[in-house]
Design a protein around this motif. Structure first.
Motif, PDB file in Angstrom:
ATOM      1  N   PRO A  96       0.778  -1.422   0.057  1.00 21.25           N
ATOM      2  CA  PRO A  96       0.097   0.202   0.041  1.00 21.25           C
ATOM      3  C   PRO A  96       0.834   1.318  -0.013  1.00 21.25           C
ATOM      4  N   ARG A  97       0.257   2.574  -0.436  1.00 20.52           N
ATOM      5  CA  ARG A  97       0.922   3.581  -0.428  1.00 20.52           C
ATOM      6  C   ARG A  97       1.524   3.894   0.951  1.00 20.52           C
ATOM      7  N   GLN A  98       2.783   4.519   1.125  1.00 12.80           N
ATOM      8  CA  GLN A  98       3.616   4.876   2.348  1.00 12.80           C
ATOM      9  C   GLN A  98       2.800   6.286   2.795  1.00 12.80           C
ATOM     10  N   TYR A 134      -1.339  -0.456  10.324  1.00 18.68           N
ATOM     11  CA  TYR A 134      -0.868   0.145   9.254  1.00 18.68           C
ATOM     12  C   TYR A 134       0.507  -0.588   8.783  1.00 18.68           C
ATOM     13  N   GLN A 137       2.600   0.093   5.398  1.00 21.84           N
ATOM     14  CA  GLN A 137       2.352   1.608   5.061  1.00 21.84           C
ATOM     15  C   GLN A 137       3.275   2.449   5.798  1.00 21.84           C
TER      16      GLN A 137
END
Length: 152
Positions: A96-98, A134, A137
């Motif tokens: 996933p997007r950081q 998270y 992420q």
């Protein structure tokens, strides 16, 4: 679609397109996931690896390649460093997007509020909440010192 299915689809696409480097990296990802599956079966867990664990495996693979690329660059082996960086790009396709700095700080604040953390002794609780929400992420190695600063 779960991450494993995405990886399998990407593997098939890379085979059809004859993308040797991408195919090699995707096979490494599959092997790492299968290794973890086998380890879990040995522990009595027949369900296999969850998506969260797959994200953890992918994150670990990225870190390993970053360290290798850094070592190759320091050793003057730029072609090997480039290969490691190319593998990182393939692996990151499935992560996933950081979170950026502001989002990371907001997530830490929310986790501290959720756990009611007041001192460094509560750092484990905060990290547990962050890891559950998270994974993949954020870089938990850099998050630890930030949590310490906020709880100090």
């Amino acid at each position: 679609m779960d991450i494993r299915s995405q990886i399998q689809d990407a593997l098939k696409t890379a085979m059809k397109a004859r993308e040797a480097e991408r195919l090699s990296t995707l096979r490494l990802i599959n092997a790492a996931i299968k290794d973890r599956d086998i380890a879990l079966r040995g522990e009595g867990n027949d369900d296999g690896v969850s998506d969260a664990e797959v994200l953890g495996i992918l994150g670990k693979m990225v870190k390993q390649r970053q360290e290798s690329a850094r070592a190759y660059e320091e050793g003057g082996r730029l072609e090997l460093a480039q290969q490691e960086l190319a593998e990182i790009k393939v692996i990151e396709d499935f992560l996933p997007r950081q979170l950026d700095e502001a989002e990371t700080a907001a997530a830490i604040d929310a986790a501290i509020a959720e756990t009611g953390a007041e001192s460094i002794r509560d750092m484990g609780k905060v990290m547990g909440v962050l890891k559950s929400k998270y994974t993949g992420q954020m870089d938990f190695g850099s998050v630890g010192p930030k949590i310490k600063d906020m709880l100090a």
